[in-house]
Scaffold this motif. Structure first.
Motif, PDB file in Angstrom:
ATOM      1  N   LEU A 119      -6.142  27.756  21.479  1.00  0.00           N
ATOM      2  CA  LEU A 119      -4.954  27.534  20.655  1.00  0.00           C
ATOM      3  C   LEU A 119      -5.388  27.294  19.213  1.00  0.00           C
ATOM      4  O   LEU A 119      -6.448  26.702  18.967  1.00  0.00           O
ATOM      5  CB  LEU A 119      -4.186  26.296  21.146  1.00  0.00           C
ATOM      6  CG  LEU A 119      -3.813  26.238  22.638  1.00  0.00           C
ATOM      7  CD1 LEU A 119      -3.136  24.906  22.948  1.00  0.00           C
ATOM      8  CD2 LEU A 119      -2.908  27.398  23.026  1.00  0.00           C
ATOM      9  N   VAL A 120      -4.580  27.754  18.266  1.00  0.00           N
ATOM     10  CA  VAL A 120      -4.845  27.526  16.844  1.00  0.00           C
ATOM     11  C   VAL A 120      -3.931  26.393  16.397  1.00  0.00           C
ATOM     12  O   VAL A 120      -2.710  26.510  16.448  1.00  0.00           O
ATOM     13  CB  VAL A 120      -4.559  28.807  16.019  1.00  0.00           C
ATOM     14  CG1 VAL A 120      -4.799  28.553  14.540  1.00  0.00           C
ATOM     15  CG2 VAL A 120      -5.412  29.978  16.513  1.00  0.00           C
ATOM     16  N   VAL A 121      -4.543  25.266  15.991  1.00  0.00           N
ATOM     17  CA  VAL A 121      -3.763  24.067  15.646  1.00  0.00           C
ATOM     18  C   VAL A 121      -4.184  23.567  14.263  1.00  0.00           C
ATOM     19  O   VAL A 121      -5.385  23.492  13.982  1.00  0.00           O
ATOM     20  CB  VAL A 121      -3.987  22.953  16.706  1.00  0.00           C
ATOM     21  CG1 VAL A 121      -3.266  21.661  16.323  1.00  0.00           C
ATOM     22  CG2 VAL A 121      -3.518  23.429  18.083  1.00  0.00           C
ATOM     23  N   PRO A 122      -3.232  23.231  13.379  1.00  0.00           N
ATOM     24  CA  PRO A 122      -3.615  22.716  12.053  1.00  0.00           C
ATOM     25  C   PRO A 122      -4.454  21.451  12.181  1.00  0.00           C
ATOM     26  O   PRO A 122      -4.210  20.626  13.072  1.00  0.00           O
ATOM     27  CB  PRO A 122      -2.271  22.397  11.381  1.00  0.00           C
ATOM     28  CG  PRO A 122      -1.232  23.114  12.172  1.00  0.00           C
ATOM     29  CD  PRO A 122      -1.771  23.270  13.557  1.00  0.00           C
ATOM     30  N   ASN A 123      -5.445  21.302  11.262  1.00  0.00           N
ATOM     31  CA  ASN A 123      -6.272  20.084  11.247  1.00  0.00           C
ATOM     32  C   ASN A 123      -5.413  18.834  11.311  1.00  0.00           C
ATOM     33  O   ASN A 123      -5.705  17.891  12.046  1.00  0.00           O
ATOM     34  CB  ASN A 123      -7.067  20.005   9.929  1.00  0.00           C
ATOM     35  CG  ASN A 123      -8.204  20.991   9.899  1.00  0.00           C
ATOM     36  OD1 ASN A 123      -8.701  21.387  10.936  1.00  0.00           O
ATOM     37  ND2 ASN A 123      -8.611  21.406   8.720  1.00  0.00           N
ATOM     38  N   SER A 124      -4.335  18.829  10.512  1.00  0.00           N
ATOM     39  CA  SER A 124      -3.514  17.622  10.369  1.00  0.00           C
ATOM     40  C   SER A 124      -2.797  17.253  11.660  1.00  0.00           C
ATOM     41  O   SER A 124      -2.346  16.131  11.825  1.00  0.00           O
ATOM     42  CB  SER A 124      -2.479  17.832   9.267  1.00  0.00           C
ATOM     43  OG  SER A 124      -1.702  18.967   9.579  1.00  0.00           O
ATOM     44  N   SER A 125      -2.670  18.214  12.589  1.00  0.00           N
ATOM     45  CA  SER A 125      -1.973  17.933  13.856  1.00  0.00           C
ATOM     46  C   SER A 125      -2.950  17.574  14.979  1.00  0.00           C
ATOM     47  O   SER A 125      -2.519  17.177  16.058  1.00  0.00           O
ATOM     48  CB  SER A 125      -1.147  19.156  14.280  1.00  0.00           C
ATOM     49  OG  SER A 125      -0.236  19.508  13.268  1.00  0.00           O
ATOM     50  N   CYS A 126      -4.247  17.732  14.730  1.00  0.00           N
ATOM     51  CA  CYS A 126      -5.224  17.486  15.810  1.00  0.00           C
ATOM     52  C   CYS A 126      -5.310  16.009  16.173  1.00  0.00           C
ATOM     53  O   CYS A 126      -5.548  15.664  17.328  1.00  0.00           O
ATOM     54  CB  CYS A 126      -6.600  18.026  15.419  1.00  0.00           C
ATOM     55  SG  CYS A 126      -6.662  19.831  15.532  1.00  0.00           S
ATOM     56  N   GLY A 127      -5.101  15.122  15.189  1.00  0.00           N
ATOM     57  CA  GLY A 127      -5.163  13.683  15.468  1.00  0.00           C
ATOM     58  C   GLY A 127      -4.171  13.272  16.539  1.00  0.00           C
ATOM     59  O   GLY A 127      -4.456  12.421  17.387  1.00  0.00           O
ATOM     60  N   GLY A 128      -2.982  13.910  16.537  1.00  0.00           N
ATOM     61  CA  GLY A 128      -1.946  13.592  17.515  1.00  0.00           C
ATOM     62  C   GLY A 128      -2.300  14.059  18.915  1.00  0.00           C
ATOM     63  O   GLY A 128      -1.705  13.613  19.899  1.00  0.00           O
ATOM     64  N   ILE A 129      -3.263  14.983  19.009  1.00  0.00           N
ATOM     65  CA  ILE A 129      -3.715  15.453  20.330  1.00  0.00           C
ATOM     66  C   ILE A 129      -4.918  14.620  20.787  1.00  0.00           C
ATOM     67  O   ILE A 129      -5.093  14.364  21.973  1.00  0.00           O
ATOM     68  CB  ILE A 129      -4.099  16.946  20.259  1.00  0.00           C
ATOM     69  CG1 ILE A 129      -2.871  17.791  19.896  1.00  0.00           C
ATOM     70  CG2 ILE A 129      -4.691  17.433  21.581  1.00  0.00           C
ATOM     71  CD1 ILE A 129      -3.211  19.245  19.583  1.00  0.00           C
ATOM     72  N   ILE A 130      -5.745  14.183  19.823  1.00  0.00           N
ATOM     73  CA  ILE A 130      -6.962  13.425  20.174  1.00  0.00           C
ATOM     74  C   ILE A 130      -6.603  11.970  20.500  1.00  0.00           C
ATOM     75  O   ILE A 130      -7.004  11.433  21.533  1.00  0.00           O
ATOM     76  CB  ILE A 130      -7.993  13.487  19.023  1.00  0.00           C
ATOM     77  CG1 ILE A 130      -8.444  14.939  18.800  1.00  0.00           C
ATOM     78  CG2 ILE A 130      -9.200  12.591  19.318  1.00  0.00           C
ATOM     79  CD1 ILE A 130      -9.173  15.181  17.495  1.00  0.00           C
ATOM     80  N   GLY A 131      -5.804  11.333  19.615  1.00  0.00           N
ATOM     81  CA  GLY A 131      -5.429   9.927  19.822  1.00  0.00           C
ATOM     82  C   GLY A 131      -6.559   8.985  19.445  1.00  0.00           C
ATOM     83  O   GLY A 131      -7.702   9.399  19.218  1.00  0.00           O
TER      84      GLY A 131
END
Length: 316
Positions: A128-140
């Motif tokens: 999946l291609v995900v913006p850097n700024s949205s990765c924090g919400g997936i990592i936690g």
């Protein structure tokens, strides 16, 4: 072909969604989020993209009409930086998107992974291609969210490090691996996290921001039309030229065996790269001339790739 009704159902929760479009999910955001228009981008090889498009766009149109989602593809050789893969963007409500992704992945599994007579569900991966700024919400915090997503879905989820080698690249790859049901559950959980992220929605207007991108958008009649993103291409597309000096002993790594490296860098950046003949140096140095021609963005990308190749030798 798994087009008819999606042969492999994806997890109990997600297959309920397929049967009943409005079925409530456990631990989900409010219904307005699920009904909100959103998008999901992931990578496909050229062969996979051809399989999804089908003859004259017939397969992609079938998937769009069955799922209710809109599907766009980057053009041939317009690849995600650092890969030789195209980007596919699926837009619609969460349910539309999940139905379309399930149809696409089922079809690809049937064509590229399944061996005749295999008893076990084949494992594959989706990037999946995900913006850097949205990765924090997936990592936690401390990786808590990504761990819970993996436990729930039983898929492996890995997020690529932020890549500083490609100026202007603000996306990372989230690789989801496992059997189809596990992947689909993980993709559903990730998409529900992305739907909550305000910034993620702002990105929807520029699905293919790499190089001078204009994707192919398959309309309801199967005719591919040029997809333009919202930025004016005039300034970016003006061709210009930059010449840089590279030490003679490093030209080999830039060119690569049989010209492989230079061809790959040219293809990924969209720039033309030309190296001066032996003995033709930048004035006053023993550096060979490397002339890069293309749009400003293509030149920056090619320069960055060349520096990366040279750095990989000099750091040893």
């Amino acid at each position: 072909m798994a087009m008819e009704g999606g042969k492999s159902p994806y997890s109990a929760a997600a297959s309920e969604v397929q049967q009943n479009q409005s079925s409530p999910r456990k631990s989900t955001p409010p219904p307005d989020n699920v009904e909100k228009e959103t998008h999901l981008r992931f990578l496909l090889s050229n062969a996979e993209a051809g399989s999804v498009i089908g003859k004259g766009g017939s397969t992609i149109n079938d998937i769009q009409s069955q799922s209710g989602a809109r599907i766009q593809l980057s053009r041939n050789f317009e690849c995600f930086p650092g890969t030789s893969d195209r980007i596919i963007m699926v837009s619609g409500t969460v349910d539309n998107i999940l139905n379309a992704v399930n149809l696409i992945l089922s079809k690809l599994l049937d064509e590229f992974y399944v061996e005749d007579g295999g008893e076990v569900d084949p494992e594959s991966k989706t990037r999946l291609v995900v913006p850097n700024s949205s990765c924090g919400g997936i990592i936690g915090k401390g990786g808590a969210i990504i761990r819970s997503l993996m436990e729930d879905s039983r898929a492996s989820i890995k997020i690529s490090p932020q890549d500083n080698y490609y100026p202007g690249l603000h996306d990372r790859l989230v690789t989801v691996a496992g059997a189809l049901g596990e992947q689909m559950r993980a993709i559903e959980l990730i998409l529900l996290k992305l739907v909550e992220d305000q910034y993620y929605h702002q990105n929807a207007s520029a699905p293919f921001p790499y190089g001078a991108f204009g994707g192919v958008n398959y309309g309801p009649n199967g005719v591919g039309g040029k997809y333009q993103n919202n930025r004016s291409p005039i300034k970016e597309d003006r061709s210009s030229s930059v010449t840089i000096g590279i030490a003679d002993e490093h030209i080999g790594i830039v060119v690569g065996r049989g010209g492989r490296n230079i061809m790959e860098m040219s293809q990924l950046s969209g720039a033309r790269i030309k190296i001066s003949e032996r003995g033709d140096f930048m004035s006053g140095t023993s550096d060979r001339k490397v002339t890069i021609t293309g749009s400003q963005r293509a030149i920056r990308l090619a320069e960055s790739m060349i520096s990366q190749k040279v750095a990989s030798v000099t750091e040893r």
